[in-house]
Design an enzyme around this catalytic site. Structure first.
Site, PDB file in Angstrom:
ATOM      1  N   CYS A 126      13.578 -26.720  74.821  1.00 34.73           N
ATOM      2  CA  CYS A 126      14.117 -27.453  75.978  1.00 34.73           C
ATOM      3  C   CYS A 126      12.994 -28.094  76.781  1.00 34.73           C
ATOM      4  O   CYS A 126      13.239 -29.006  77.559  1.00 34.73           O
ATOM      5  CB  CYS A 126      14.998 -26.562  76.837  1.00 34.73           C
ATOM      6  SG  CYS A 126      14.483 -24.879  76.894  1.00 34.73           S
ATOM      7  N   LYS A 166      24.704 -11.149  74.348  1.00 35.53           N
ATOM      8  CA  LYS A 166      25.427 -11.795  73.234  1.00 35.53           C
ATOM      9  C   LYS A 166      24.429 -12.718  72.562  1.00 35.53           C
ATOM     10  O   LYS A 166      23.933 -13.664  73.163  1.00 35.53           O
ATOM     11  CB  LYS A 166      26.617 -12.576  73.785  1.00 35.53           C
ATOM     12  CG  LYS A 166      27.759 -12.781  72.797  1.00 35.53           C
ATOM     13  CD  LYS A 166      27.496 -13.742  71.655  1.00 35.53           C
ATOM     14  CE  LYS A 166      27.643 -15.196  72.022  1.00 35.53           C
ATOM     15  NZ  LYS A 166      27.193 -16.062  70.898  1.00 35.53           N
ATOM     16  N   GLU A 182      19.399 -21.466  82.401  1.00 36.07           N
ATOM     17  CA  GLU A 182      18.252 -22.226  81.900  1.00 36.07           C
ATOM     18  C   GLU A 182      18.823 -23.162  80.839  1.00 36.07           C
ATOM     19  O   GLU A 182      19.243 -22.715  79.774  1.00 36.07           O
ATOM     20  CB  GLU A 182      17.194 -21.270  81.337  1.00 36.07           C
ATOM     21  CG  GLU A 182      15.798 -21.869  81.336  1.00 36.07           C
ATOM     22  CD  GLU A 182      15.475 -22.565  80.042  1.00 36.07           C
ATOM     23  OE1 GLU A 182      15.676 -23.799  79.972  1.00 36.07           O
ATOM     24  OE2 GLU A 182      15.025 -21.896  79.113  1.00 36.07           O
ATOM     25  N   GLU A 240      19.122 -35.038  75.350  1.00 38.01           N
ATOM     26  CA  GLU A 240      18.280 -34.043  74.690  1.00 38.01           C
ATOM     27  C   GLU A 240      18.589 -34.047  73.196  1.00 38.01           C
ATOM     28  O   GLU A 240      19.742 -33.874  72.800  1.00 38.01           O
ATOM     29  CB  GLU A 240      18.571 -32.658  75.281  1.00 38.01           C
ATOM     30  CG  GLU A 240      17.660 -31.604  74.710  1.00 38.01           C
ATOM     31  CD  GLU A 240      17.845 -30.243  75.361  1.00 38.01           C
ATOM     32  OE1 GLU A 240      19.000 -29.806  75.506  1.00 38.01           O
ATOM     33  OE2 GLU A 240      16.831 -29.625  75.712  1.00 38.01           O
TER      34      GLU A 240
END
Ligand code: ADP
Length: 503
Positions: A303, A194, A268, A405
């Site tokens: 990331c 997806k 992840e 983040e």
């Protein structure tokens, strides 16, 4: 099922806009383009201009079921295809993607806003490299013979898990997808991916290209939104393994679905990666290292971005000045222009989120920011999502900019005096994805490398994901590893024991 009415070109196309249009409106299921069951689609935009460049099929549970059924059907014979043959086919895909590398780079630049020269070409090259690496590992799917008893032969064999559901994000979509599909396929699984709503085009082209080589149904691609298309994929009973890259929040949803079905999951997730700079570092190399570590050329949308930089006090001012000067000299502009270093932020939502962090930082007493790189002047880019890189100093440790983040071109730099104190600070984070240390004292560097809470620690470099090196975080940064032989064996196969009593 409908075949695609205007098939995308067979040979590599350097007209990224025409290719984007040709890819519009379809999933790729069972070896062909298929329209969305609900006949719905959503707009894909060029972040550098705001223009609509394509429409993507809006997948739903019905599309998911069709894709998973196709994958389950294909998996039976794919699993019986000799492992080296599977690997050879994946390696052939790598060669085909290499032929199409420039096309894929242009397409990814168009849909994600990542500069062609500094980012998009690199991504296209790494994708082919990952496929060729895993393509060579078919013969490594080995088991063991286990001493058990006289007259008993006991062996283990590696078997595929079945249909893998893979959900990917928009920042490096082709590369992150390759880390999932290549080991999954070589190990004998079939895959339903997806794509991310913001970047569904280049991955769809990769799927179509690979389907010229792979048997139909082995690699299927759906586009759509998380709750409507991602959720039914993770929940589908015939999906026997989940692999996800994205936010911690959605990672938890995926992990809960895996727990409910009792199937393995690889995650992840985010990061808040520290970069620790000692005064004895190689100064110029380290300043350049901060630029690559922070992924300024990807607008910080990584990331592993070095979003917390700790610099030994004696070097602090000089380091901040040099870093700001270097970032300031970077050219922000049209991602498809060869002169551009820094492109555009992926979406208005992400742009607002990062702007919110910046506003909060600027309003924090004692904090200051160096604001770098000029805005592009080209009138064609006036609606583009361009955001000037911000290098903050003076932020308190409890600031949201230091703890959360940001996923944008924003980093925070702090002075430090003591190696133990900076280690504690670096580890004081819910995340543990990556870290880097910059020093010529390797004894100290290695000591700290062992004690940093991160899945990947680099000394005097900060490279992106490399095939053959396990990649994955600890703490809230994720579960499991990607990119290596170990990742393929541990996360895409199970070990079956077979015993024969011949006495
Ligand atoms: P980002 O903030 O980087 O967009 P997300 O975690 O929101 O990260 O999205 C990463 C991927 O997860 C995307 O493909 C998105 O569509 C998908 N996703 C979002 N919500 C869900 C969900 N509830 N179930 C499954 N997939 C989801």
């Amino acid at each position: 099922m409908l075949d695609h009415p205007h098939a995308p070109p067979a040979s590599p196309s350097l007209d990224e806009r025409a290719l984007a249009k040709a890819l519009s409106g379809h999933h790729f299921i069972g070896g062909r383009f298929v329209a969305a069951h609900g006949r719905r689609s959503f707009a894909v935009h060029n972040p550098a201009t705001g223009e609509e460049i394509a429409r993507a099929a809006e997948g739903d549970a019905h599309d998911v079921a069709t894709a998973v059924e196709n994958a389950a059907h294909a998996q039976v014979s794919w699993a019986r295809t000799p492992a080296r043959k599977r690997g050879a086919l994946v390696a052939q895909c790598a060669a085909l993607l290499t032929e199409h590398a420039e096309e894929l780079a242009r397409l990814i630049a168009l849909e994600t806003g990542k500069a062609l020269r500094t980012e998009s070409r690199v991504e296209a090259g790494v994708v082919a490299d990952i496929l060729s690496f895993f393509g060579g590992l078919g013969s490594e799917l080995k088991g063991e013979s286990v001493p058990f008893a006289p007259d008993v032969l006991a062996v283990t064999v590696r078997e595929p898990l079945g249909v893998v559901g893979a959900i990917i994000p928009w920042n490096v979509p082709m590369l992150l997808m390759a880390l999932k599909i290549a080991p999954a396929l070589v190990a004998g699984n079939t895959v339903v991916v997806k794509s991310a709503e913001e970047a569904p085009l280049a991955v769809l082209r990769v799927c179509e290209l690979m389907n010229r080589i792979l048997p139909p149904g082995c690699f299927n691609m759906l586009s759509g939104f998380g709750p409507e298309c991602g959720a039914p994929l993770v929940e589908h009973p015939k999906v026997r393994k989940l692999t996800f890259t994205g936010s911690v929040e959605v990672g938890r949803i995926v992990a809960r679905a895996a727990a409910e079905k009792l199937i393995p999951v690889t995650l992840e997730l985010g990061g808040k990666s520290p970069m620790i700079v000692f005064a004895d570092c190689d100064f110029e190399k380290t300043v350049m290292g901060a630029i690559t570590s922070m992924r300024f050329t990807r607008q910080g949308q990584s990331c592993t971005a070095a979003s917390r930089i700790y610099v030994e006090r004696g070097l602090f001012e000089r380091f901040v000045d040099a870093l700001a000067a270097k970032v300031d000299a970077m050219v922000m502009g049209d991602p498809l222009d060869e002169k551009t270093d820094i492109g555009a932020i992926i979406s208005p939502g992400q742009f607002e989120k990062v702007e919110g962090f910046i506003a909060e930082g600027l309003a924090t007493p004692g904090a200051a920011a160096r604001v770098c790189s000029a805005m592009p002047k080209d009138p064609a880019l006036k609606k583009g999502l361009f955001l000037r890189p911000h290098i903050f100093t003076g932020l308190p440790r409890e600031s949201r900019l230091v703890r959360e983040e940001i996923f944008g071109p924003v980093t925070c730099v702090f002075p430090f005096d003591d190696a133990e104190a900076v280690l504690a600070e670096a580890n004081d984070s819910e995340y543990g994805l990556a870290a880097s240390l910059w020093t010529n004292n390797l004894k100290r560097g290695l000591d700290l490398a062992h004690r940093l809470e991160a899945g990947l620690v680099q000394i005097n470099q900060n490279l992106v994901v490399q095939a053959n090196l396990s990649y994955g975080g600890v703490k809230s940064s994720g579960l499991g590893k990607e990119a290596s032989l170990e990742a393929m064996l541990e996360h895409f196969t199970h070990k079956k024991t077979i015993m024969v009593n011949y006495g």
